[in-house]
Scaffold this motif. Structure first.
Motif, PDB file in Angstrom:
ATOM      1  N   ILE A  15       0.853  -1.183   0.000  1.00 38.76           N
ATOM      2  CA  ILE A  15       0.000   0.000   0.000  1.00 38.76           C
ATOM      3  C   ILE A  15       0.893   1.238   0.000  1.00 38.76           C
ATOM      4  CG2 ILE A  15      -1.766   1.324   1.231  1.00 38.76           C
ATOM      5  CD1 ILE A  15      -2.591  -1.372   2.568  1.00 38.76           C
ATOM      6  N   PHE A  16       0.680   2.098  -0.989  1.00 35.51           N
ATOM      7  CA  PHE A  16       1.343   3.394  -1.001  1.00 35.51           C
ATOM      8  C   PHE A  16       0.355   4.372  -0.383  1.00 35.51           C
ATOM      9  CE2 PHE A  16       3.532   1.036  -4.251  1.00 35.51           C
ATOM     10  CZ  PHE A  16       4.856   1.378  -4.048  1.00 35.51           C
ATOM     11  N   SER A  17       0.837   5.122   0.601  1.00 33.73           N
ATOM     12  CA  SER A  17      -0.052   5.894   1.452  1.00 33.73           C
ATOM     13  C   SER A  17       0.587   7.220   1.829  1.00 33.73           C
ATOM     14  CB  SER A  17      -0.313   5.046   2.709  1.00 33.73           C
ATOM     15  OG  SER A  17      -1.024   5.750   3.677  1.00 33.73           O
ATOM     16  N   LYS A  18      -0.205   8.051   2.493  1.00 30.73           N
ATOM     17  CA  LYS A  18       0.285   9.268   3.134  1.00 30.73           C
ATOM     18  C   LYS A  18      -0.357   9.341   4.512  1.00 30.73           C
ATOM     19  CE  LYS A  18       1.532  12.613  -0.328  1.00 30.73           C
ATOM     20  NZ  LYS A  18       1.265  13.969  -0.817  1.00 30.73           N
ATOM     21  N   ASN A  19       0.416   9.736   5.494  1.00 29.61           N
ATOM     22  CA  ASN A  19      -0.101   9.839   6.860  1.00 29.61           C
ATOM     23  C   ASN A  19      -1.270  10.811   6.974  1.00 29.61           C
ATOM     24  OD1 ASN A  19       1.567   8.030   8.345  1.00 29.61           O
ATOM     25  ND2 ASN A  19       3.256   9.449   8.032  1.00 29.61           N
ATOM     26  N   SER A  20      -1.281  11.845   6.147  1.00 27.29           N
ATOM     27  CA  SER A  20      -2.303  12.885   6.237  1.00 27.29           C
ATOM     28  C   SER A  20      -3.594  12.541   5.494  1.00 27.29           C
ATOM     29  CB  SER A  20      -1.744  14.193   5.682  1.00 27.29           C
ATOM     30  OG  SER A  20      -1.352  14.016   4.324  1.00 27.29           O
ATOM     31  N   CYS A  21      -3.652  11.365   4.885  1.00 29.25           N
ATOM     32  CA  CYS A  21      -4.801  10.983   4.046  1.00 29.25           C
ATOM     33  C   CYS A  21      -5.767  10.095   4.829  1.00 29.25           C
ATOM     34  CB  CYS A  21      -4.275  10.259   2.806  1.00 29.25           C
ATOM     35  SG  CYS A  21      -5.532   9.465   1.803  1.00 29.25           S
ATOM     36  N   CYS A  22      -7.006  10.561   5.000  1.00 25.23           N
ATOM     37  CA  CYS A  22      -7.988   9.779   5.767  1.00 25.23           C
ATOM     38  C   CYS A  22      -8.395   8.496   5.032  1.00 25.23           C
ATOM     39  CB  CYS A  22      -9.199  10.629   6.122  1.00 25.23           C
ATOM     40  SG  CYS A  22     -10.134  11.213   4.708  1.00 25.23           S
ATOM     41  N   MET A  23      -8.441   8.531   3.705  1.00 23.14           N
ATOM     42  CA  MET A  23      -8.781   7.321   2.949  1.00 23.14           C
ATOM     43  C   MET A  23      -7.666   6.284   3.066  1.00 23.14           C
ATOM     44  SD  MET A  23     -11.787   7.480   1.694  1.00 23.14           S
ATOM     45  CE  MET A  23     -12.319   8.321   3.163  1.00 23.14           C
ATOM     46  N   CYS A  24      -6.427   6.755   3.145  1.00 20.43           N
ATOM     47  CA  CYS A  24      -5.292   5.844   3.348  1.00 20.43           C
ATOM     48  C   CYS A  24      -5.432   5.144   4.697  1.00 20.43           C
ATOM     49  CB  CYS A  24      -3.975   6.609   3.286  1.00 20.43           C
ATOM     50  SG  CYS A  24      -3.599   7.288   1.666  1.00 20.43           S
ATOM     51  N   HIS A  25      -5.803   5.901   5.711  1.00 21.55           N
ATOM     52  CA  HIS A  25      -6.005   5.334   7.045  1.00 21.55           C
ATOM     53  C   HIS A  25      -7.099   4.261   7.004  1.00 21.55           C
ATOM     54  CE1 HIS A  25      -6.320   5.032  11.374  1.00 21.55           C
ATOM     55  NE2 HIS A  25      -7.624   5.203  11.247  1.00 21.55           N
ATOM     56  N   THR A  26      -8.168   4.535   6.287  1.00 21.07           N
ATOM     57  CA  THR A  26      -9.275   3.585   6.160  1.00 21.07           C
ATOM     58  C   THR A  26      -8.801   2.276   5.526  1.00 21.07           C
ATOM     59  OG1 THR A  26     -10.869   5.382   5.968  1.00 21.07           O
ATOM     60  CG2 THR A  26     -11.555   3.229   5.114  1.00 21.07           C
ATOM     61  N   ILE A  27      -8.050   2.378   4.451  1.00 24.03           N
ATOM     62  CA  ILE A  27      -7.563   1.191   3.747  1.00 24.03           C
ATOM     63  C   ILE A  27      -6.587   0.413   4.614  1.00 24.03           C
ATOM     64  CG2 ILE A  27      -6.122   0.443   1.789  1.00 24.03           C
ATOM     65  CD1 ILE A  27      -9.074   1.072   1.089  1.00 24.03           C
ATOM     66  N   LYS A  28      -5.666   1.102   5.281  1.00 27.92           N
ATOM     67  CA  LYS A  28      -4.704   0.413   6.154  1.00 27.92           C
ATOM     68  C   LYS A  28      -5.426  -0.310   7.287  1.00 27.92           C
ATOM     69  CE  LYS A  28      -2.249   4.214   6.556  1.00 27.92           C
ATOM     70  NZ  LYS A  28      -1.211   5.212   6.907  1.00 27.92           N
ATOM     71  N   THR A  29      -6.460   0.319   7.839  1.00 26.36           N
ATOM     72  CA  THR A  29      -7.239  -0.299   8.910  1.00 26.36           C
ATOM     73  C   THR A  29      -7.967  -1.541   8.401  1.00 26.36           C
ATOM     74  OG1 THR A  29      -7.526   1.833  10.003  1.00 26.36           O
ATOM     75  CG2 THR A  29      -9.083   0.091  10.591  1.00 26.36           C
ATOM     76  N   LEU A  30      -8.569  -1.456   7.223  1.00 31.22           N
ATOM     77  CA  LEU A  30      -9.268  -2.602   6.642  1.00 31.22           C
ATOM     78  C   LEU A  30      -8.331  -3.795   6.491  1.00 31.22           C
ATOM     79  CD1 LEU A  30     -11.639  -4.040   5.184  1.00 31.22           C
ATOM     80  CD2 LEU A  30     -10.833  -2.944   3.076  1.00 31.22           C
ATOM     81  N   PHE A  31      -7.185  -3.581   5.884  1.00 29.65           N
ATOM     82  CA  PHE A  31      -6.254  -4.691   5.672  1.00 29.65           C
ATOM     83  C   PHE A  31      -5.736  -5.243   6.996  1.00 29.65           C
ATOM     84  CE2 PHE A  31      -6.339  -3.150   1.345  1.00 29.65           C
ATOM     85  CZ  PHE A  31      -6.299  -4.334   0.621  1.00 29.65           C
ATOM     86  N   SER A  32      -5.501  -4.377   7.952  1.00 32.02           N
ATOM     87  CA  SER A  32      -5.062  -4.828   9.271  1.00 32.02           C
ATOM     88  C   SER A  32      -6.128  -5.697   9.929  1.00 32.02           C
ATOM     89  CB  SER A  32      -4.745  -3.616  10.146  1.00 32.02           C
ATOM     90  OG  SER A  32      -4.406  -4.017  11.439  1.00 32.02           O
ATOM     91  N   GLU A  33      -7.377  -5.273   9.848  1.00 30.96           N
ATOM     92  CA  GLU A  33      -8.472  -6.042  10.450  1.00 30.96           C
ATOM     93  C   GLU A  33      -8.707  -7.373   9.739  1.00 30.96           C
ATOM     94  OE1 GLU A  33     -11.825  -3.390  10.726  1.00 30.96           O
ATOM     95  OE2 GLU A  33     -10.898  -2.263  12.369  1.00 30.96           O
TER      96      GLU A  33
END
Length: 103
Positions: A15-33
């Motif tokens: 996953i390519f992401s940015k800390n400041s991106c709320c959609m990135c946070h959502t995707i990282k949380t989904l995969f973690s869960e």
């Protein structure tokens, strides 16, 4: 672009992401869960992040290009595509095929 391709193929889920991106946070949380140990590249923390962001934008045809999710080395999509796959039950199948999960 070579660096992005190399990084995208190093693990089953990248996953390519940015800390400041709320959609990135959502995707990282989904995969973690889902129990996926994704390889996450925070572009705003990488010294070459700006170059990678430009390469990703060209590669995926979106600006901003994050979150950009690669499964099995292939670009799968941004948030809306990942969520649609998840809601349809197809995301777990893709993750199994890529060896990211075993359940």
């Amino acid at each position: 672009m070579d660096r992005v391709n190399k990084l995208a193929s190093q693990k089953a889920v990248v996953i390519f992401s940015k800390n400041s991106c709320c959609m990135c946070h959502t995707i990282k949380t989904l995969f973690s869960e889902l129990g996926v140990g994704a390889n996450i590249h925070e572009l705003d923390e990488d010294p070459k992040g700006s170059d990678m962001e430009k390469a990703l934008a060209k590669m995926v045809g979106r600006n901003p290009p994050v979150p950009a999710v690669f499964i099995g080395g292939n670009w799968v999509g941004p948030t809306d595509k990942i969520m649609a796959l998840h809601l349809s039950g197809k995301l777990v199948q893709l993750l199994r095929e890529a060896g990211a999960i075993w359940l």
